[in-house]
Design a protein around this motif. Sequence first.
Motif, PDB file in Angstrom:
ATOM      1  N   SER A 114     -28.801 -17.120 -74.710  1.00 45.67           N
ATOM      2  CA  SER A 114     -28.503 -18.050 -75.800  1.00 45.67           C
ATOM      3  C   SER A 114     -29.088 -17.577 -77.115  1.00 45.67           C
ATOM      4  CB  SER A 114     -29.004 -19.466 -75.481  1.00 45.67           C
ATOM      5  OG  SER A 114     -30.106 -19.420 -74.642  1.00 45.67           O
ATOM      6  N   LYS A 115     -29.918 -16.496 -77.070  1.00 44.78           N
ATOM      7  CA  LYS A 115     -30.494 -16.018 -78.324  1.00 44.78           C
ATOM      8  C   LYS A 115     -30.018 -14.618 -78.705  1.00 44.78           C
ATOM      9  CE  LYS A 115     -34.496 -18.916 -78.544  1.00 44.78           C
ATOM     10  NZ  LYS A 115     -34.773 -19.561 -77.245  1.00 44.78           N
ATOM     11  N   ALA A 116     -29.302 -13.954 -77.768  1.00 44.98           N
ATOM     12  CA  ALA A 116     -28.992 -12.545 -78.008  1.00 44.98           C
ATOM     13  C   ALA A 116     -27.778 -12.358 -78.908  1.00 44.98           C
ATOM     14  CB  ALA A 116     -28.750 -11.859 -76.674  1.00 44.98           C
ATOM     15  N   ASP A 117     -27.747 -11.240 -79.599  1.00 43.36           N
ATOM     16  CA  ASP A 117     -26.600 -10.894 -80.438  1.00 43.36           C
ATOM     17  C   ASP A 117     -25.452 -10.355 -79.596  1.00 43.36           C
ATOM     18  OD1 ASP A 117     -28.279  -9.666 -83.437  1.00 43.36           O
ATOM     19  OD2 ASP A 117     -27.491 -11.629 -82.891  1.00 43.36           O
ATOM     20  N   VAL A 118     -25.815  -9.709 -78.493  1.00 45.92           N
ATOM     21  CA  VAL A 118     -24.804  -9.138 -77.602  1.00 45.92           C
ATOM     22  C   VAL A 118     -25.030  -9.697 -76.211  1.00 45.92           C
ATOM     23  CG1 VAL A 118     -23.890  -7.030 -76.558  1.00 45.92           C
ATOM     24  CG2 VAL A 118     -24.766  -6.971 -78.916  1.00 45.92           C
ATOM     25  N   VAL A 119     -23.967 -10.185 -75.587  1.00 47.13           N
ATOM     26  CA  VAL A 119     -24.098 -10.677 -74.214  1.00 47.13           C
ATOM     27  C   VAL A 119     -22.979 -10.069 -73.367  1.00 47.13           C
ATOM     28  CG1 VAL A 119     -24.083 -12.699 -72.701  1.00 47.13           C
ATOM     29  CG2 VAL A 119     -25.112 -12.849 -74.980  1.00 47.13           C
ATOM     30  N   VAL A 120     -23.367  -9.612 -72.180  1.00 50.15           N
ATOM     31  CA  VAL A 120     -22.378  -9.085 -71.240  1.00 50.15           C
ATOM     32  C   VAL A 120     -22.281 -10.066 -70.085  1.00 50.15           C
ATOM     33  CG1 VAL A 120     -21.725  -7.156 -69.764  1.00 50.15           C
ATOM     34  CG2 VAL A 120     -23.072  -6.747 -71.841  1.00 50.15           C
ATOM     35  N   GLY A 121     -21.086 -10.538 -69.793  1.00 52.07           N
ATOM     36  CA  GLY A 121     -20.900 -11.509 -68.729  1.00 52.07           C
ATOM     37  C   GLY A 121     -20.167 -10.888 -67.550  1.00 52.07           C
ATOM     38  N   ALA A 122     -20.596 -11.262 -66.331  1.00 51.19           N
ATOM     39  CA  ALA A 122     -19.929 -10.756 -65.130  1.00 51.19           C
ATOM     40  C   ALA A 122     -19.211 -11.890 -64.430  1.00 51.19           C
ATOM     41  CB  ALA A 122     -20.960 -10.123 -64.203  1.00 51.19           C
ATOM     42  N   ASP A 162     -23.723  -4.576 -57.777  1.00 47.78           N
ATOM     43  CA  ASP A 162     -22.927  -4.101 -58.915  1.00 47.78           C
ATOM     44  C   ASP A 162     -23.401  -4.701 -60.229  1.00 47.78           C
ATOM     45  OD1 ASP A 162     -19.897  -4.208 -56.873  1.00 47.78           O
ATOM     46  OD2 ASP A 162     -21.510  -2.729 -57.018  1.00 47.78           O
ATOM     47  N   LEU A 163     -24.174  -5.799 -60.151  1.00 41.60           N
ATOM     48  CA  LEU A 163     -24.699  -6.381 -61.386  1.00 41.60           C
ATOM     49  C   LEU A 163     -25.631  -5.399 -62.106  1.00 41.60           C
ATOM     50  CD1 LEU A 163     -25.534 -10.083 -60.413  1.00 41.60           C
ATOM     51  CD2 LEU A 163     -23.709  -9.278 -61.905  1.00 41.60           C
ATOM     52  N   ASP A 164     -26.131  -4.420 -61.376  1.00 41.38           N
ATOM     53  CA  ASP A 164     -27.026  -3.435 -62.007  1.00 41.38           C
ATOM     54  C   ASP A 164     -26.357  -2.764 -63.187  1.00 41.38           C
ATOM     55  OD1 ASP A 164     -28.611  -2.314 -58.913  1.00 41.38           O
ATOM     56  OD2 ASP A 164     -29.024  -3.994 -60.255  1.00 41.38           O
ATOM     57  N   MET A 165     -25.051  -2.441 -63.037  1.00 42.20           N
ATOM     58  CA  MET A 165     -24.413  -1.745 -64.162  1.00 42.20           C
ATOM     59  C   MET A 165     -24.154  -2.719 -65.311  1.00 42.20           C
ATOM     60  SD  MET A 165     -20.559  -0.798 -63.030  1.00 42.20           S
ATOM     61  CE  MET A 165     -19.499  -1.981 -62.205  1.00 42.20           C
ATOM     62  N   ILE A 166     -23.973  -3.999 -64.978  1.00 38.72           N
ATOM     63  CA  ILE A 166     -23.835  -5.011 -66.022  1.00 38.72           C
ATOM     64  C   ILE A 166     -25.136  -5.081 -66.816  1.00 38.72           C
ATOM     65  CG2 ILE A 166     -23.380  -7.455 -66.475  1.00 38.72           C
ATOM     66  CD1 ILE A 166     -21.001  -6.069 -65.232  1.00 38.72           C
ATOM     67  N   LYS A 167     -26.252  -5.130 -66.088  1.00 37.37           N
ATOM     68  CA  LYS A 167     -27.564  -5.210 -66.740  1.00 37.37           C
ATOM     69  C   LYS A 167     -27.829  -3.968 -67.575  1.00 37.37           C
ATOM     70  CE  LYS A 167     -29.350  -7.886 -62.862  1.00 37.37           C
ATOM     71  NZ  LYS A 167     -30.341  -8.013 -61.808  1.00 37.37           N
ATOM     72  N   GLU A 168     -27.375  -2.817 -67.062  1.00 35.26           N
ATOM     73  CA  GLU A 168     -27.607  -1.566 -67.800  1.00 35.26           C
ATOM     74  C   GLU A 168     -26.827  -1.590 -69.107  1.00 35.26           C
ATOM     75  OE1 GLU A 168     -26.742   1.998 -65.575  1.00 35.26           O
ATOM     76  OE2 GLU A 168     -27.465   3.220 -67.258  1.00 35.26           O
ATOM     77  N   LEU A 169     -25.567  -2.046 -69.016  1.00 36.41           N
ATOM     78  CA  LEU A 169     -24.744  -2.118 -70.224  1.00 36.41           C
ATOM     79  C   LEU A 169     -25.400  -3.037 -71.248  1.00 36.41           C
ATOM     80  CD1 LEU A 169     -22.145  -1.472 -71.744  1.00 36.41           C
ATOM     81  CD2 LEU A 169     -21.010  -3.301 -70.496  1.00 36.41           C
ATOM     82  N   SER A 226     -28.508  -3.790 -71.492  1.00 41.20           N
ATOM     83  CA  SER A 226     -29.744  -3.185 -71.979  1.00 41.20           C
ATOM     84  C   SER A 226     -29.468  -2.137 -73.050  1.00 41.20           C
ATOM     85  CB  SER A 226     -30.483  -2.579 -70.776  1.00 41.20           C
ATOM     86  OG  SER A 226     -31.489  -1.739 -71.209  1.00 41.20           O
ATOM     87  N   ILE A 227     -28.473  -1.281 -72.821  1.00 47.85           N
ATOM     88  CA  ILE A 227     -28.142  -0.238 -73.805  1.00 47.85           C
ATOM     89  C   ILE A 227     -27.728  -0.862 -75.129  1.00 47.85           C
ATOM     90  CG2 ILE A 227     -26.505   1.593 -74.368  1.00 47.85           C
ATOM     91  CD1 ILE A 227     -26.378   2.258 -71.481  1.00 47.85           C
ATOM     92  N   LEU A 228     -27.048  -2.006 -75.049  1.00 50.91           N
ATOM     93  CA  LEU A 228     -26.595  -2.651 -76.282  1.00 50.91           C
ATOM     94  C   LEU A 228     -27.678  -3.551 -76.871  1.00 50.91           C
ATOM     95  CD1 LEU A 228     -22.985  -3.516 -75.079  1.00 50.91           C
ATOM     96  CD2 LEU A 228     -23.580  -1.916 -76.904  1.00 50.91           C
ATOM     97  N   GLY A 229     -28.847  -3.577 -76.203  1.00 48.87           N
ATOM     98  CA  GLY A 229     -29.946  -4.400 -76.702  1.00 48.87           C
ATOM     99  C   GLY A 229     -29.676  -5.886 -76.544  1.00 48.87           C
ATOM    100  N   GLY A 230     -28.908  -6.228 -75.541  1.00 49.64           N
ATOM    101  CA  GLY A 230     -28.524  -7.633 -75.417  1.00 49.64           C
ATOM    102  C   GLY A 230     -28.900  -8.239 -74.083  1.00 49.64           C
ATOM    103  N   ALA A 231     -28.231  -9.330 -73.763  1.00 49.82           N
ATOM    104  CA  ALA A 231     -28.521 -10.085 -72.541  1.00 49.82           C
ATOM    105  C   ALA A 231     -27.319 -10.037 -71.605  1.00 49.82           C
ATOM    106  CB  ALA A 231     -28.826 -11.535 -72.905  1.00 49.82           C
ATOM    107  N   TRP A 232     -27.580 -10.373 -70.351  1.00 52.64           N
ATOM    108  CA  TRP A 232     -26.481 -10.433 -69.396  1.00 52.64           C
ATOM    109  C   TRP A 232     -26.442 -11.813 -68.775  1.00 52.64           C
ATOM    110  CZ3 TRP A 232     -27.071 -11.400 -64.110  1.00 52.64           C
ATOM    111  CH2 TRP A 232     -28.400 -11.418 -63.654  1.00 52.64           C
ATOM    112  N   SER A 233     -25.270 -12.217 -68.328  1.00 49.35           N
ATOM    113  CA  SER A 233     -25.165 -13.486 -67.607  1.00 49.35           C
ATOM    114  C   SER A 233     -23.920 -13.431 -66.724  1.00 49.35           C
ATOM    115  CB  SER A 233     -25.112 -14.669 -68.582  1.00 49.35           C
ATOM    116  OG  SER A 233     -25.147 -15.886 -67.866  1.00 49.35           O
ATOM    117  N   VAL A 234     -23.600 -14.562 -66.110  1.00 49.38           N
ATOM    118  CA  VAL A 234     -22.485 -14.584 -65.165  1.00 49.38           C
ATOM    119  C   VAL A 234     -21.629 -15.831 -65.392  1.00 49.38           C
ATOM    120  CG1 VAL A 234     -23.762 -13.339 -63.366  1.00 49.38           C
ATOM    121  CG2 VAL A 234     -23.848 -15.838 -63.452  1.00 49.38           C
ATOM    122  N   THR A 235     -20.490 -15.879 -64.701  1.00 50.80           N
ATOM    123  CA  THR A 235     -19.684 -17.096 -64.703  1.00 50.80           C
ATOM    124  C   THR A 235     -20.213 -18.017 -63.610  1.00 50.80           C
ATOM    125  OG1 THR A 235     -18.099 -16.124 -63.168  1.00 50.80           O
ATOM    126  CG2 THR A 235     -17.622 -15.925 -65.531  1.00 50.80           C
TER     127      THR A 235
END
Lengths: 256, 273, 416
Positions: free
Chosen positions: B153-161, B170-177, B179-188
């Motif tokens: 809720s605070k990140a500029d970039v969020v990757v959702g799975a 497989d969420l590991d690659m979501i988290k990696e993506l 992280s590289i973008l300096g953002g957060a990850w979440s899910v549906t």
Amino acid sequence: MKVLVAVKLTYDINQLKFEKDGTPLLDACPRVMGEADKCAMEEAARIKDAGKAEEVVALTVGSSKEHQRILKDAYAMGATKAVAIKVNDPDNLSALTIATIIASFIKKTGPYDMILLGSGAGDTHSSVVGPMVASLLNMPLLANADRVKVEEDDITIVSTLEDGQYKFRSRTPAVVTVTSEANEPRIPTIRDILRSKKKPIDEISPEDLGVELSKVDLVDVKRYEVPRKRVKIDATDNVEEAVDQLIKALEQEGVI
Amino acid sequence: MLYTINKGVLEELTGFYERLYYSTLEYFDPMIVSKTLHEIVSKESPEAVLFPCTNKGRMIAGLLAGLTGYDTVTDTVSLKPLSDGFEVIKLTFGGNASATLNVKKPMIACIVSGSYKESETLGSKGEVIEVNAGEHILSVEFSPRKLEGVDPSKADVVVGAGRGVKKKEDLDMIKELASILGGAWSVTRPLAADYGWADAWIGISGLVINPKLYIAIGISGQPHHTMGVRGAKVIVAVNSDESAPIFEDADYGVIGDLYRVVPVLIEKLKKGK
Amino acid sequence: MVDFEFSEDEIRFRDSVREFAKRYIEPKWIEIDDQGKIPMELIKKIADQGLFAIPVPEEYGGMGGTMVMAALAVEEIAYHDPAVAIAVYTLLQNGWPLALALFGQEEAKMEILPKVASGDAFFGIGSTEPQGGSDVAGNKTVAKKVGDKWVISGEKAFISGVREIQELPEGGGFFLVAKTEKPGWSHTRITDFAVLPKWNGKIREEWKPTVYEEIGRHGLSTGGFTLENFEVDDKYRIGEVNKGFYLVLQGFNIARILVAAATIGSARWALDKAKEWLTTRKLFQGRPIASFEGVSFRYAELYTKVEAAKYFVYKAAWMTDNTYLTKSPRFKPQDLNLPVAMAKMMGPTTATEVYTEVLKWFGAYGYTKECSAHRGWLGTFSYTIGAEGAQNIMKYIIARDTLGSDAVRNVWVKEE
């Protein structure tokens, strides 16, 4: 225990279509009992099956044929009584009016040990009617339940809110709202459906409950779309090229 | 006038307020929060009481409405004062439609996150008043959300799975993506509520976020999810099903197998750095 | 004039089956087609949902419903199981139990039907023999009366459910067609029996089954069996001695309606899949495939045919309800021959036609296993081949009933 379940006839928003000018085609949209409401009805049915409730009253605001249909479905799921409030145009009533009608009905025909509602209507999802009813009746509110446990005169729910998981507990009587994840609602069998055909639906008017109807002052409803670019990038054959394209676009947008 | 039960918020406030009321509670108990707020509202007689449109916000809004009899609207994206009330634009029908209504004062409204930009000016802060909320009415047990990494809720970039992601590993690659973008990850929701792969999810009944960039990986795009990211500046979707609804809500729709696209994306972003 | 709409309860029922099929059948149909087996848990779930023995009266453990409802249920299940194995299993557990309820003896009905309704036993049809299926009067299986029992010997082929009976807890059996006392071509020397090769958990040794490998609709088994002096108590005789031919034909009428319903459900799935493809797949700079009239016109034809086939099914189902399941019948059993033959001819033929065209539209994708449309093609095609009535027999019935048997007859047989 005496349980009341308030259910709403909602538009199936997955099937809602719009005119070219953005007007929603409501007349052509199928209407159903919302998912969370089915879960509320299922919760009540389970309490009855467990022998903890003798009476399960299903209530809806509206007495059209379709409203009667969802009350028959409530019977098919296990309701022991069904009531329709005679209102012509329930969709345009304010949430507070709906809540006042429900609360007045409860005061008139109570006492009830538990009031169950879906946490958010399938179509509008404002989620305020349940809490409003709790306040109007001065009852504790156990809202957004993903799980409900009913003991003798005690209700515990598990609710997932923004900051984490809450276990709320209260003595009865209480108002409980359930999410569409609370359980898997039973699908009525052919016997349930055929038996529910003949069951009576009581009708009562808001005047009999002493409630004045207050409508929402609606100016218009139009299709809402956040304009999106909808650029398609084909990554079925050449993934490298597609990803290059994506990165370039995002750099141009200034988001990476 | 502001009311909060989270004193920590005082440091973050940028807006203007005359009086800030706060209560210190052991846990969030909607019954005492609404009762306390009711006392404050009765004293202050505001024209409007505004809440964030979150699960908690709707709950308290509804409870307060029952106590005060004020007209209530939720999912509000815009308010315009009129002579005897407000013109409100709110979202409805799963976020597919907006309704314009006139609501009389005093009114209660729940505002959708991201509808207004954060205030630039640091207005003067007024009085800070403590209010005793009283004894708990409900008995409450709380388990805080386990936050892995950056707060979506605070990140500029969020990757959702979404459900296109087949295994928890497989969420590991979501988290990696992320992280590289300096953002957060979440899910549906299904990945959190059904599979238990995460504590929180993005959607109308979960987190509503407004990042600059939202990347939806293997997400079909059901309305209750997309309503959670409506406020994102740019939405990217990766899905192998060309007819998935998410593509209607995306600025850039990558049609392809996420298991091929995401690793290539990670690699190229790494190289770019 | 008539009311062409379903009643509110029929719609509610159909919606409940749709919900059930979406939840429990749709996620599994491909796996079932691949593995060649319907899991026992799913059969139990379908039974618990009340979808077996729908038109069977409640006093025998049935649902007390109608053939229209049975057809609605089978059609909806088939929409979510285009390979139709589950749909056919369900229709067999509706059609032949109804035939038993209409023509069997009380004791046998009370013994068998509740177990079919609960999903613990299977009750299908045992008519076809290795030398022929369409020529029922030419059957060679013989039942001889010995005291108050019958001893049956013979061989049956292409029978559904041979494997399932062995696996179900109670077992089950067939509405079996046999010649009374001696073989020989005859309409008037056939007696029907409820034959239970596995019952109360025990398999009879006099029943020797084999299971075939088929090219499609794998979830439901087809096989054959021999009966070697299989003893059956007289209480299991269905109907009067020597009246069996006319009873089994009535059973076929009932089952055929439901078969047609299944093929239509499957065809509707194919049309919906095609619609998605034709409207979203774009070629030649953004033209949807549907914009080519050769395609959209063909879709229009097929859509129309499926709709028409649907009306045949429900009219025949409604007529059946008004023949057998009403206190004041409006029709006689023989009135059903023509409408049922038309429904059974149109349903599978239309479905096959739909699949053939749809597979062409899918192009190379349709040829892949991932596409799965071929499963529906194989499943529905099996009902054009035979299975509850060969296509050509349906045409024969229609020709005979419309042009008159005197003009149409080209087979002269005599009772043997």
